[in-house]
Design an enzyme around this catalytic site. Structure first.
Site, PDB file in Angstrom:
ATOM      1  N   ASN A  52       1.076  -1.164  -0.143  1.00 22.71           N
ATOM      2  CA  ASN A  52      -0.178   0.330   0.627  1.00 22.71           C
ATOM      3  C   ASN A  52       0.847   0.890  -0.150  1.00 22.71           C
ATOM      4  OD1 ASN A  52      -2.396  -1.755  -0.003  1.00 22.71           O
ATOM      5  ND2 ASN A  52      -2.677  -1.456   2.214  1.00 22.71           N
ATOM      6  N   ASN A  98      -4.644  -0.392  -3.659  1.00 28.11           N
ATOM      7  CA  ASN A  98      -4.087   0.411  -2.704  1.00 28.11           C
ATOM      8  C   ASN A  98      -2.375   0.469  -3.054  1.00 28.11           C
ATOM      9  OD1 ASN A  98      -6.649   0.352  -1.460  1.00 28.11           O
ATOM     10  ND2 ASN A  98      -6.501  -1.131  -0.304  1.00 28.11           N
TER      11      ASN A  98
END
Length: 173
Positions: A52, A98
């Site tokens: 992420n 993400n």
């Protein structure tokens, strides 16, 4: 070797095919190497951040080497493609990924190439568990073929023949 790491597996396969080794680079927050091409080098990066936060590593390499966003290829897993299907595309949104979200944010735009490696979508299983689990042997064989087919179109991509690379890759499947 989880589904979520098929992008990293592609980069490792490319490095192996080009006989280059990765070195840890703290300033890039990842493992880095390059493939000598004329007139420039192709930089390979395996972020060591959490997925992420991978945009931090991409931004660090792009800033250091002054790589324009449109010259970046991000390779990632794609739930919305069947396992073993590979698709190239220019720009686009993050689609809930993400890692892509962070790359777009860190680069300040989405005008980079993407190589989307299909991992399929689970029918009933939790998506997080699915992407963080290992593919079956049959799925891994499909993924390995998609990686090999994708590596095969890189000469066109590196030469700037993006449309040809897309056509060749998409017709092989």
């Amino acid at each position: 070797n989880t589904r979520h790491n098929v992008g990293a597996n592609f980069i490792r396969a490319l490095a192996q095919a080009e006989h280059v080794d990765f070195l840890p680079e703290a300033k890039f927050k990842g493992l880095h190497t390059r493939i000598p091409l004329q007139p420039e080098n192709c930089h390979l990066l395996l972020p060591t951040t959490f997925m992420n936060n991978s945009g931090q590593a991409v931004r660090a390499v792009a800033s250091f080497y002054k790589i324009p966003t449109e010259a970046i290829l991000v390779v990632h897993d794609e739930l919305d493609l069947p396992t073993g299907l590979a698709k190239l595309k220019q720009s686009g949104g993050h689609g809930g990924h993400n890692g892509l979200r962070d790359i777009i944010e860190q680069l300040g735009g989405n005008n980079f190439l993407r190589l989307r490696l299909g991992i399929g979508r689970p029918s009933k299983e939790d998506v997080s568990h699915y992407v963080l689990s290992d593919p079956s042997l049959a799925e891994q064989k499909l993924i390995d073929t998609a990686i090999a087919n994708s590596i095969a179109v890189l000469p066109d991509l590196f030469a700037g023949n993006i449309a040809q690379a897309i056509q060749t890759l998409h017709s092989e499947q």
